[in-house]
Design a protein around this motif. Sequence first.
Motif, PDB file in Angstrom:
ATOM      1  N   THR A 268      -1.359   1.445 -16.537  1.00  0.00           N
ATOM      2  CA  THR A 268      -1.366   1.023 -17.938  1.00  0.00           C
ATOM      3  C   THR A 268      -0.682   2.078 -18.801  1.00  0.00           C
ATOM      4  O   THR A 268      -1.060   3.248 -18.759  1.00  0.00           O
ATOM      5  N   VAL A 269       0.318   1.656 -19.563  1.00  0.00           N
ATOM      6  CA  VAL A 269       1.045   2.574 -20.447  1.00  0.00           C
ATOM      7  C   VAL A 269       0.666   2.265 -21.892  1.00  0.00           C
ATOM      8  O   VAL A 269       0.773   1.130 -22.337  1.00  0.00           O
ATOM      9  N   HIS A 270       0.220   3.278 -22.617  1.00  0.00           N
ATOM     10  CA  HIS A 270      -0.237   3.097 -23.991  1.00  0.00           C
ATOM     11  C   HIS A 270       0.812   3.623 -24.966  1.00  0.00           C
ATOM     12  O   HIS A 270       1.219   4.791 -24.873  1.00  0.00           O
ATOM     13  N   PRO A 271       1.234   2.799 -25.917  1.00  0.00           N
ATOM     14  CA  PRO A 271       2.111   3.308 -26.969  1.00  0.00           C
ATOM     15  C   PRO A 271       1.324   4.242 -27.871  1.00  0.00           C
ATOM     16  O   PRO A 271       0.089   4.282 -27.827  1.00  0.00           O
ATOM     17  N   LEU A 272       2.008   5.004 -28.705  1.00  0.00           N
ATOM     18  CA  LEU A 272       1.347   5.962 -29.584  1.00  0.00           C
ATOM     19  C   LEU A 272       1.582   5.575 -31.043  1.00  0.00           C
ATOM     20  O   LEU A 272       2.380   6.209 -31.742  1.00  0.00           O
ATOM     21  N   PRO A 273       0.881   4.551 -31.527  1.00  0.00           N
ATOM     22  CA  PRO A 273       1.049   4.193 -32.938  1.00  0.00           C
ATOM     23  C   PRO A 273       0.439   5.250 -33.832  1.00  0.00           C
ATOM     24  O   PRO A 273      -0.523   5.925 -33.452  1.00  0.00           O
ATOM     25  N   SER A 274       1.000   5.422 -35.018  1.00  0.00           N
ATOM     26  CA  SER A 274       0.465   6.398 -35.969  1.00  0.00           C
ATOM     27  C   SER A 274       0.104   5.707 -37.266  1.00  0.00           C
ATOM     28  O   SER A 274       0.369   4.528 -37.455  1.00  0.00           O
TER      29      SER A 274
END
Length: 298
Positions: free
Chosen positions: A292-298
């Motif tokens: 599972t790859v998680h994006p890094l929203p800010s």
Amino acid sequence: MTESVFADHRSLLFSVAYRILGSAADAEDAVQDAWVRWSAADRSRVADPKAYLVRIVSNVAMDRLRSASVRRETYIGPWLPEPILTTSDAADDVAVADSVSTALLVVLESLSPLERVVFVLREAFGFTYREIGHAVERSEDTVRQAAARARAHVQARRPRFPATRARHRAVTERFVAAASGGDLNTLMELLAPDVALWTDGGGKVRQAMRPVIGAERVAAWFAGVASRPYEGVDPADMVIEVVELNGATGVVFSGAGRVFATLTVDLDDEGRVATIHNVANPDKLHDVAAGTVHPLPS
């Protein structure tokens, strides 16, 4: 409509919960709890769904953190956060990537639950003190004071030494090559004199029960690991993959169809390896093993 609104913010909610809890599994549970509460809410009264959902997941995560803190007091050996595969290619934002780094999450463990939630919402996501106060049901002054305490604590415990992503990747790759090959000379060249190795096996696999301090001891530890089988897998059969873990270059070790460990490093002001975090507790490797790859929203 209910599902689509929640889906639009799901990645953000996971990112908030993970930074607060340091566990992908607990963060997923917090997001599911938030979904249940969102589904039952009177949404006709919700003017800002994003703020409302962040408020829900923050409070759920804060409650879970209090329970987790008690469990972690009896944890066997050093406790490290659960690693996650990430992607930050779109923005390549150093500050966003650092906000999910293993080193920072370790420091956040020493904050109170309120301080940690306030720090995460303020520093990682840029919420105003008023918005955070509303989310955690505290006065704006209380939130400001908690933010100041948390920021001072983090700055004191984790001095930052900026390194480019390319430099960090190059040092990580050299270090892993030297460690897996038992190259003591290169290891001594790469390690800071007071380097600290933290290993988390949770008492379930063979790992150091206390931090290993000093270049000679750390180099000897890795040379020993490289010379003998681990969990029944010979070093020659171990697969070593360089990936992005927690916003920076990291390494995943696997073999015989399963993931054994992850490793990340922090560099000092001279570009040497100052801290090594090695997670081998199998309970903390499910998310990485699933790919599972998680994006890094800010």
